[in-house]
Design a protein around this motif. Sequence first.
Motif, short mmCIF file in Angstrom:
data_model
loop_
_atom_site.label_atom_id
_atom_site.label_comp_id
_atom_site.label_asym_id
_atom_site.label_seq_id
_atom_site.Cartn_x
_atom_site.Cartn_y
_atom_site.Cartn_z
N UNK A 77 15.10 42.46 45.00
CA UNK A 77 15.97 41.82 43.99
C UNK A 77 16.95 40.85 44.65
N UNK A 78 17.50 41.28 45.79
CA UNK A 78 18.44 40.43 46.53
C UNK A 78 17.75 39.13 46.95
N UNK A 79 16.53 39.24 47.48
CA UNK A 79 15.79 38.06 47.93
C UNK A 79 15.52 37.11 46.77
N UNK A 80 15.11 37.67 45.61
CA UNK A 80 14.86 36.84 44.43
C UNK A 80 16.14 36.13 43.98
N UNK A 81 17.24 36.89 43.96
CA UNK A 81 18.50 36.30 43.51
C UNK A 81 19.03 35.27 44.50
N UNK A 132 17.07 32.22 43.74
CA UNK A 132 17.60 31.64 42.50
C UNK A 132 18.93 30.95 42.77
N UNK A 133 19.76 31.56 43.61
CA UNK A 133 21.06 30.97 43.96
C UNK A 133 20.87 29.62 44.66
N UNK A 134 19.95 29.57 45.61
CA UNK A 134 19.67 28.31 46.31
C UNK A 134 19.18 27.25 45.34
N UNK A 135 18.28 27.66 44.43
CA UNK A 135 17.76 26.73 43.43
C UNK A 135 18.89 26.22 42.54
N UNK A 136 19.74 27.13 42.07
CA UNK A 136 20.84 26.74 41.20
C UNK A 136 21.84 25.83 41.92
#
Length: 121
Positions: free
Chosen positions: A32-36, A39-43
């Motif tokens: 979950x941390x890796x996915x988030x 997502x954080x980098x993308x955002x």
Amino acid sequence: MAQQGAALQNYNNELVKCIEELCSKRDDINKQILREEEEKVKLQNDIRILTEKLSRVNESLARKLAARNDFDRTIAETEAAYMKILESSQTLLNVLKREAGTLGKSTDLRCANVGHSPHKD
């Protein structure tokens, strides 16, 4: 003693099972941390791109607002000058009509005088 050994084995099995469950939960959280983080980098990238676009739009908007203000000022000045021309034209027309009327009367008098002149050419 065998009973104590069996209890110890039981505890050991439960401990191993608990540790495995904790490791499994840790792995789930880590995924979950890796996915988030992705997502954080993308955002953050999206924010950077949108911030750049916003900056360009703001600059363009500022230039266009300045241009519109220049147009408004030029239009207002032109309309004011045109109104002065119209007023001057109206004044000139009134003066010309008055002068034409005066000249017309003066010409009529001269014509009348010429027609009744005692001196014949």
